[in-house]
Write an enzyme that holds these catalytic residues in place. Structure first.
Site, PDB file in Angstrom:
ATOM      1  N   GLY A 169       0.820  -1.211   0.000  1.00 56.78           N
ATOM      2  CA  GLY A 169       0.000   0.000   0.000  1.00 56.78           C
ATOM      3  C   GLY A 169       0.847   1.252   0.000  1.00 56.78           C
ATOM      4  O   GLY A 169       0.499   2.256  -0.628  1.00 56.78           O
ATOM      5  N   ASP A 170       1.973   1.210   0.710  1.00 54.45           N
ATOM      6  CA  ASP A 170       2.863   2.365   0.779  1.00 54.45           C
ATOM      7  C   ASP A 170       3.350   2.791  -0.595  1.00 54.45           C
ATOM      8  O   ASP A 170       3.242   3.961  -0.985  1.00 54.45           O
ATOM      9  CB  ASP A 170       4.077   2.048   1.661  1.00 54.45           C
ATOM     10  CG  ASP A 170       3.731   1.920   3.127  1.00 54.45           C
ATOM     11  OD1 ASP A 170       2.827   2.641   3.582  1.00 54.45           O
ATOM     12  OD2 ASP A 170       4.360   1.107   3.816  1.00 54.45           O
ATOM     13  N   ASN A 171       3.928   1.847  -1.341  1.00 53.01           N
ATOM     14  CA  ASN A 171       4.472   2.189  -2.656  1.00 53.01           C
ATOM     15  C   ASN A 171       3.386   2.623  -3.622  1.00 53.01           C
ATOM     16  O   ASN A 171       3.590   3.530  -4.436  1.00 53.01           O
ATOM     17  CB  ASN A 171       5.246   1.007  -3.229  1.00 53.01           C
ATOM     18  CG  ASN A 171       6.601   0.838  -2.587  1.00 53.01           C
ATOM     19  OD1 ASN A 171       7.156   1.772  -2.015  1.00 53.01           O
ATOM     20  ND2 ASN A 171       7.144  -0.359  -2.656  1.00 53.01           N
TER      21      ASN A 171
END
Length: 406
Positions: free
Chosen positions: A173-175
């Protein structure tokens, strides 16, 4: 000339989501200056969590979201440190942060405060759940705000005795969130060229998850009431993974069954399926009473030979398929190398890695460099000198603890 050459980005961010957005902008040519406190971005230490090193000579877990950036160390709790940040922002086009709204307001780094001082600045904010609503100030990492909050972990769990939700993979989710942030910032930069005004770009892990999982969260609503997860024999036989004789798996995905049926059945050495009235059409294959029998036929056939054998035959038949690759396979695949999705890197320690890079390629800009993350405060002197600080003033700031230099 790369697309964002001449754009300066100031990144006051930790962990992965916001820094990965800065990494994308850096690969597209922006000068990205990462601002860290003397306590440093805690992500510098997380290599140890993944059984790896975490030091200036070798830190691949930190390098991936932080490559191609300069680094300045400022203590924003010291007035002189905050003054240096604002002098830096006065030269910047973009500001990126993942600090929560209340701390930003206290520091005067919220959008309204920055807009008054730097009206052309594009401000990119990453939050866990969005800037409005009851959870606006709640902390959130991608395992919670993306995987858990989206419904994925609960509704994709196979509910058998003793089963439990998957251990959510970090960074996904971060990337994705950082990449969406980079796109929004580019849109705001384009708008500024026409209006002369800066803008606020806001993304959240939960918001991104809602968008990414839109097929699922749309289909479960009334009147459709589609159910997740599917058990093995509820799945469509022609869009499932199958175990081969060597224990490896192959995923097939045939969207036009009537078009590819005969070629698939020939490749799989099952001519009887091609002529079976139950399996003549996509509708027939999709009937619940026909799914189990066809799945059992395919399971038996795939297990009769190795994954290499079936991969070769399906490839020749032009059937959409793939082995279920392992994480270790993806980064060294010839396809990844050929498209520069990964880059061969040698750390100062001498250790070699294949490290992923942002996958959006801009032809005219050429292949971006892959400069490993800089040490804490490595570029402090250079950046402060550009802002008009004298060597004596820089030394005084260092002695006072407002900055850290290498």
């Amino acid at each position: 000339m790369r697309a964002l050459e001449g754009i300066r980005v100031v990144e006051l961010a930790t962990y992965v989501a916001a820094p990965s957005g800065g990494r994308v902008l850096a690969d597209w040519g922006a000068e990205v200056i990462k601002v860290e406190s003397p306590k440093m971005d805690i992500w510098r230490n997380y290599g140890k969590t993944f059984n790896g090193p975490a030091n200036d000579d070798e830190n691949p877990i930190f390098d991936v979201p932080n490559a191609n950036k300069k680094n300045i160390c400022l203590d924003l709790k010291v007035p002189e440190g905050m003054e240096a940040l604002h002098r830096l922002l006065a030269t910047a086009d973009v500001f990126i942060t993942n600090n929560r709204p209340k701390p930003l307001k206290r520091m005067g780094l919220d959008y309204q405060s920055l807009k008054a001082k730097h009206p052309r600045l594009i401000c990119g904010y990453v939050t866990g759940y969005g800037e409005e609503g009851p959870e606006a100030d709640s902390p959130g990492f991608d395992t919670v705000a993306y995987w858990a909050k989206s419904g994925f972990m609960a509704d994709m769990r196979i509910n058998n005795p003793g089963s439990y939700p998957i251990y959510a993979p970090g960074g996904v989710g971060d990337n994705s969130c950082g990449t969406m942030l980079a796109g929004g910032i580019c849109a705001a930069l384009y708008a500024r060229d026409r209006t002369g005004k800066g803008d606020k770009v806001s993304v959240s892990l939960f918001g991104l998850a809602t968008w990414v999982m839109s097929l699922m969260n749309t289909s479960v609503q009334p009147p459709y009431n589609y159910q997740y997860p599917k058990t093995r024999f509820e799945g469509r036989p022609i869009t499932l993974p199958y175990e081969c004789g060597d224990g490896e798996w192959i995923m097939i995905n045939i969207m036009e069954w009537e078009r590819y049926r005969d070629a698939f059945c020939e490749a799989m050495e099952i001519p009887e399926v091609a002529s079976d009235p139950r399996f003549q059409t996509s509708a027939g294959v999709g009937k619940l009473e026909n799914r189990g029998p066809l799945i059992q036929i395919l399971e038996e056939k795939f297990r009769s030979k190795s994954s290499d054998y079936w991969d070769e035959r399906l490839t020749k038949a032009d059937i959409v398929h793939s082995r279920l690759a392992h994480f270790r396979d993806a980064v060294v695949s010839e396809q990844a190398k050929a498209n520069h999705y990964v880059e061969h890197i040698t750390c100062p320690s001498g250790q070699d890695y294949w490290l992923a890079r942002p996958c959006v390629a801009l032809e005219e800009g050429g292949l971006p460099p892959y400069e490993l993350a800089h040490a804490l405060g490595q570029d402090s002197r250079e950046i402060l000198s550009q802002l008009g600080y004298t060597p004596e003033e820089i030394n005084a700031l260092a002695e006072k603890g407002a900055i850290k230099v290498k």
